[in-house]
Design a protein around this motif. Sequence first.
Motif, mmCIF file in Angstrom:
data_model
loop_
_atom_site.group_PDB
_atom_site.id
_atom_site.type_symbol
_atom_site.label_atom_id
_atom_site.label_comp_id
_atom_site.label_asym_id
_atom_site.label_seq_id
_atom_site.Cartn_x
_atom_site.Cartn_y
_atom_site.Cartn_z
ATOM 1 N N ILE A 27 2.830 8.349 -9.288
ATOM 2 C CA ILE A 27 3.334 9.504 -10.030
ATOM 3 C C ILE A 27 4.088 9.080 -11.281
ATOM 4 C CG2 ILE A 27 5.526 9.609 -8.757
ATOM 5 C CD1 ILE A 27 3.389 12.623 -9.875
ATOM 6 N N PHE A 28 4.586 7.842 -11.300
ATOM 7 C CA PHE A 28 5.322 7.326 -12.455
ATOM 8 C C PHE A 28 4.430 6.544 -13.415
ATOM 9 C CE2 PHE A 28 8.484 7.267 -8.878
ATOM 10 C CZ PHE A 28 9.215 8.366 -9.306
ATOM 11 N N ASN A 29 3.116 6.635 -13.226
ATOM 12 C CA ASN A 29 2.159 5.911 -14.066
ATOM 13 C C ASN A 29 2.278 4.400 -13.882
ATOM 14 O OD1 ASN A 29 -0.018 5.934 -15.888
ATOM 15 N ND2 ASN A 29 1.327 5.615 -17.645
ATOM 16 N N ILE A 30 2.610 3.978 -12.670
ATOM 17 C CA ILE A 30 2.679 2.555 -12.318
ATOM 18 C C ILE A 30 1.601 2.286 -11.281
ATOM 19 C CG2 ILE A 30 4.113 0.678 -11.442
ATOM 20 C CD1 ILE A 30 6.570 2.446 -12.106
ATOM 21 N N GLY A 31 0.717 1.360 -11.576
ATOM 22 C CA GLY A 31 -0.339 1.006 -10.647
ATOM 23 C C GLY A 31 0.000 -0.253 -9.875
ATOM 24 N N LEU A 32 -0.617 -0.412 -8.717
ATOM 25 C CA LEU A 32 -0.399 -1.600 -7.889
ATOM 26 C C LEU A 32 -1.720 -2.053 -7.298
ATOM 27 C CD1 LEU A 32 2.459 -2.314 -5.392
ATOM 28 C CD2 LEU A 32 0.085 -2.710 -4.713
ATOM 29 N N THR A 33 -1.972 -3.352 -7.396
ATOM 30 C CA THR A 33 -3.189 -3.952 -6.833
ATOM 31 C C THR A 33 -2.811 -5.090 -5.902
ATOM 32 O OG1 THR A 33 -4.544 -3.376 -8.761
ATOM 33 C CG2 THR A 33 -5.346 -5.141 -7.333
ATOM 34 N N ILE A 34 -3.362 -5.060 -4.692
ATOM 35 C CA ILE A 34 -3.199 -6.139 -3.722
ATOM 36 C C ILE A 34 -4.373 -7.087 -3.892
ATOM 37 C CG2 ILE A 34 -3.042 -6.737 -1.275
ATOM 38 C CD1 ILE A 34 -2.178 -3.731 -0.841
ATOM 39 N N GLU A 59 0.838 -1.204 0.000
ATOM 40 C CA GLU A 59 0.000 0.000 0.000
ATOM 41 C C GLU A 59 0.873 1.253 0.000
ATOM 42 O OE1 GLU A 59 -3.359 2.136 2.819
ATOM 43 O OE2 GLU A 59 -3.412 -0.055 2.579
ATOM 44 N N THR A 60 1.973 1.210 0.729
ATOM 45 C CA THR A 60 2.906 2.341 0.731
ATOM 46 C C THR A 60 3.532 2.520 -0.648
ATOM 47 O OG1 THR A 60 3.416 1.901 3.056
ATOM 48 C CG2 THR A 60 4.942 3.314 1.844
ATOM 49 N N VAL A 61 3.961 1.404 -1.253
ATOM 50 C CA VAL A 61 4.555 1.471 -2.589
ATOM 51 C C VAL A 61 3.578 2.092 -3.580
ATOM 52 C CG1 VAL A 61 5.423 0.106 -4.521
ATOM 53 C CG2 VAL A 61 6.110 -0.473 -2.188
ATOM 54 N N ALA A 62 2.310 1.710 -3.500
ATOM 55 C CA ALA A 62 1.307 2.239 -4.426
ATOM 56 C C ALA A 62 1.258 3.763 -4.366
ATOM 57 C CB ALA A 62 -0.065 1.644 -4.104
ATOM 58 N N LYS A 63 1.406 4.324 -3.171
ATOM 59 C CA LYS A 63 1.382 5.781 -3.025
ATOM 60 C C LYS A 63 2.645 6.423 -3.603
ATOM 61 C CE LYS A 63 -1.495 5.648 1.132
ATOM 62 N NZ LYS A 63 -1.555 5.855 2.609
ATOM 63 N N GLU A 64 3.743 5.689 -3.568
ATOM 64 C CA GLU A 64 5.014 6.243 -4.040
ATOM 65 C C GLU A 64 5.166 6.190 -5.554
ATOM 66 O OE1 GLU A 64 7.636 5.026 -0.045
ATOM 67 O OE2 GLU A 64 7.945 3.962 -1.943
ATOM 68 N N ILE A 65 4.534 5.223 -6.214
ATOM 69 C CA ILE A 65 4.815 4.991 -7.631
ATOM 70 C C ILE A 65 3.722 5.464 -8.580
ATOM 71 C CG2 ILE A 65 6.314 3.038 -7.097
ATOM 72 C CD1 ILE A 65 4.053 1.163 -7.936
#
Length: 275
Positions: free
Chosen positions: A167-174, A159-165
Motif C-alpha cells: 500500500i506504500f508503494n514498496i515492493g518485496l522479493t524473496i 511474505e507477511t511484510v510484502a502484504k503490509e507494505i
Amino acid sequence: MRTWFITGSSAGLGRTLTEKLLKRGDRVAATLRKTHALDDLKAEYGDRLWIAQLDVTHIPAIHQVMQDAFNALGRIDVIVNNAGYGLFGSVEEASDDQIRKQIETNIMGSIQIIRAALPYLRAQGEGRIIQLSSAGGQATYPNYGYYHMTKWGIEGFAETVAKEISIFNIGLTIVEPGALRNGFVSNMDSATPMEVYAQTPAGEVRRLIQNNAFPIPGDPEKTAQAIIDSVDVTPAPLRLALGPDAYTAIRSSLVSRLDSLDAQKDIAMSTKVEE
C-alpha cells in the motif's frame, strides 16, 4: 541510476552485486564486518560507494547505520538483505552457540534491517526490498536443519511484510538461489560430527560435501544479474527461484506438499463445527 543498500558485501553474492551495480553506474551503500575488504572498489569508484561496518547481530548498530546511510545518500531505492550465516550439521550435533548465531544472523538480522529501513522507504514514497533466502527456504536436506529453519522462518516473515507494505508503494522479493559457485557451501560453519550419524542420510551428505561431490550448478554472476533485473519488474515478484537445482528442489517440495494436503482433504473438512 539507483542507490542500493547491501548487507554482507565483502564476499560472495553481496560482493558480486556490489561490483555489478558500481560498474553499471549505480550507487551502493555497502555494509560489512571488515570494511577494508572493499578498499579496491572504493579506490575505483569513490563517492559512488558508501561503506559502513556492520554486524547484523547488533540491533542498535543496524538502526544507526541505516540512519547514517539515508542521511549521507539522500535516498535509497533498494534494500538487499544479503548477510547470512550457514551452519552445517545434524540437529543433534550443533552447539547452542552455533544455533544462536544462526538465528541471530539469518532471522533477527534480516528482520531488523527491514524494520530499520521501512520508515525511510515510506517517507520517500517508494522502494524495493530484496530478501535473500535460499532453495532451502522451500526444500530441505539432511545436515541443514538450522539453516532451513531460518530460511523458512524469514520467508514467512517477508511474505507477511510484502502484504503490509504494498500500500506504500514498496515492493518485496524473496530470492531463492540454489547452490552457487562462490564458496558459500564449502565455507559453512560445521558442527562436530557424531559417529552415530556416519551411516545415515546426514552422514551421506557430509561425505558428498567433503569429497566435493555435492552439485553446485549456480553461476554467481548470472544470479546477481537476475536479482538486479528483478527490480525493473512491476509489481515486484514475491519469489524468485534462481538455478536449476533451486527450481527442481522447490517444485518437487511444493508438489509433494500439495499431494499430501489433497490426500487429507476429507479429514480437514470433517473437523468443522456442525451448524
